[in-house]
Write a protein that holds these residues in place. Sequence first.
Motif, mmCIF file in Angstrom:
data_model
loop_
_atom_site.group_PDB
_atom_site.id
_atom_site.type_symbol
_atom_site.label_atom_id
_atom_site.label_comp_id
_atom_site.label_asym_id
_atom_site.label_seq_id
_atom_site.Cartn_x
_atom_site.Cartn_y
_atom_site.Cartn_z
ATOM 1 N N ALA A 23 0.814 -1.221 0.000
ATOM 2 C CA ALA A 23 0.000 0.000 0.000
ATOM 3 C C ALA A 23 0.845 1.269 0.000
ATOM 4 C CB ALA A 23 -0.933 -0.015 1.201
ATOM 5 N N TYR A 67 -16.022 -0.494 -0.242
ATOM 6 C CA TYR A 67 -15.249 -0.791 -1.462
ATOM 7 C C TYR A 67 -15.624 0.154 -2.608
ATOM 8 C CZ TYR A 67 -12.829 -4.643 0.658
ATOM 9 O OH TYR A 67 -11.991 -5.366 1.469
ATOM 10 N N ARG A 70 -13.666 3.182 -1.990
ATOM 11 C CA ARG A 70 -12.245 2.977 -2.348
ATOM 12 C C ARG A 70 -12.074 2.891 -3.864
ATOM 13 N NH1 ARG A 70 -10.251 -1.977 0.988
ATOM 14 N NH2 ARG A 70 -8.325 -1.560 -0.155
ATOM 15 N N GLN A 97 0.327 -6.321 -3.851
ATOM 16 C CA GLN A 97 -0.742 -6.644 -2.899
ATOM 17 C C GLN A 97 -1.872 -5.631 -3.055
ATOM 18 O OE1 GLN A 97 1.102 -7.615 1.191
ATOM 19 N NE2 GLN A 97 2.678 -6.487 0.103
ATOM 20 N N GLY A 156 -8.674 -14.508 5.617
ATOM 21 C CA GLY A 156 -9.303 -15.828 5.782
ATOM 22 C C GLY A 156 -9.619 -16.477 4.460
ATOM 23 N N GLU A 157 -9.427 -15.740 3.341
ATOM 24 C CA GLU A 157 -9.689 -16.325 2.024
ATOM 25 C C GLU A 157 -8.370 -16.716 1.338
ATOM 26 O OE1 GLU A 157 -13.861 -14.514 0.474
ATOM 27 O OE2 GLU A 157 -12.113 -13.241 0.066
ATOM 28 N N SER A 183 4.326 -3.513 4.775
ATOM 29 C CA SER A 183 4.670 -3.731 6.187
ATOM 30 C C SER A 183 5.097 -5.171 6.419
ATOM 31 C CB SER A 183 3.445 -3.410 7.064
ATOM 32 O OG SER A 183 2.342 -4.192 6.616
ATOM 33 N N TYR A 187 0.369 -12.642 5.453
ATOM 34 C CA TYR A 187 0.811 -13.853 4.748
ATOM 35 C C TYR A 187 -0.321 -14.402 3.901
ATOM 36 C CZ TYR A 187 5.225 -13.857 7.098
ATOM 37 O OH TYR A 187 6.492 -13.505 7.485
ATOM 38 N N ASP A 207 11.318 1.745 2.088
ATOM 39 C CA ASP A 207 10.222 1.974 3.031
ATOM 40 C C ASP A 207 10.717 2.996 4.049
ATOM 41 O OD1 ASP A 207 7.603 -0.066 4.100
ATOM 42 O OD2 ASP A 207 8.263 1.703 5.209
#
Length: 234
Positions: A23, A67, A70, A97, A156-157, A183, A187, A207
């Motif tokens: 991000a 969403y 966003r 990501q 969780g997906e 960051s 995972y 960073d």
Amino acid sequence: MESLERAAALIAGAERLVVFTGAGMSAESGVPTFRDALTGLWARYDAQALATPEAFAADPALVWGWYEWRRELARRVRPNAGHEAIARLEHATVITQNVDDLHEQAGSKNVVHLHGSLFAPRCSACAAPAEQGAQGDPPACESCGNPVRPGVVWFGEALPVDALEKAVEAAANADVLITVGTSGVVYPAAEIPQVTARMGGTVIQVDPEPTPLDPICTVTLRGTAAGVLPQIIR
Ligand code: BV8
Ligand code: ZN
């Protein structure tokens, strides 16, 4: 050799280059990072709580609205000098990501989205792609009538298998991987730079803050994507 020069030399000499972004890559384009307090209407929510199937099941309109907010923001912003520098690396594999399309807007061709995209809403039941901008909070699937969901990977997906496989293969074969603005806590995405390091590749980090990836980085540049990348990508 000074770190900027050392990083520039490693990148210029790389044969199989990977860029891994989070991000922080989009921050200078005006997109809040996951850890920045959610602004305005969403200030009282925690992104990690909202970005789950449970939150969507409990309150589809709230999660869909977040969403949509966003997506509208992502539609209005433009790539920053960091995206444009990465786009000059024509042969690099960009593993992101992020769910915006700023790498593609800047001209990067080989972009792997580990966590999906704000621009790929789909049916929550039959997975049919949904029309962007369809009416409804959330809209109903045109094929089966079930609620449409954002096309992102929630906590969780499982990640999309093809994207993850492509990312791991690129990272395993990379001689240089640049990790920018992540960051390194989520995972399996955070494994990607570690795969390169384990296979003997060189990891360069950009960073402004320390991250858990620091120990595996050959060079860490404490600066921002738009500030540092144009100095190390010639
Ligand atoms: C899964 C899409 C299993 C959605 C995202 C306990 C221990 C370990 C792991 C777990 C655990 N409990 C649960 C897990 C697994 C979990 C996880 O890792 N949790 C973490 C929080 C501990 N992972 C999952 O659930 C994954 N799935 O494991 O599934 C499974 C397997 C098989 C079958 C079924 C299930 C799915 C994770 C994906 C979640 N979706 N995004 C959306 O966007 O809404 S994650 C989201 O947050 C981002 O995509 C990113 O990956 C992550 C972190 O965000 P970052 O990109 O790193 O950004 P962040 O804000 O955190 O940091 C910004 C960085 O930029 C900072 O370092 C900052 O210093 C820097 N920065 C700021 N400004 C700049 C800058 N850098 C440069 N320039 C600047 N200007
Ligand atoms: Zn459907």
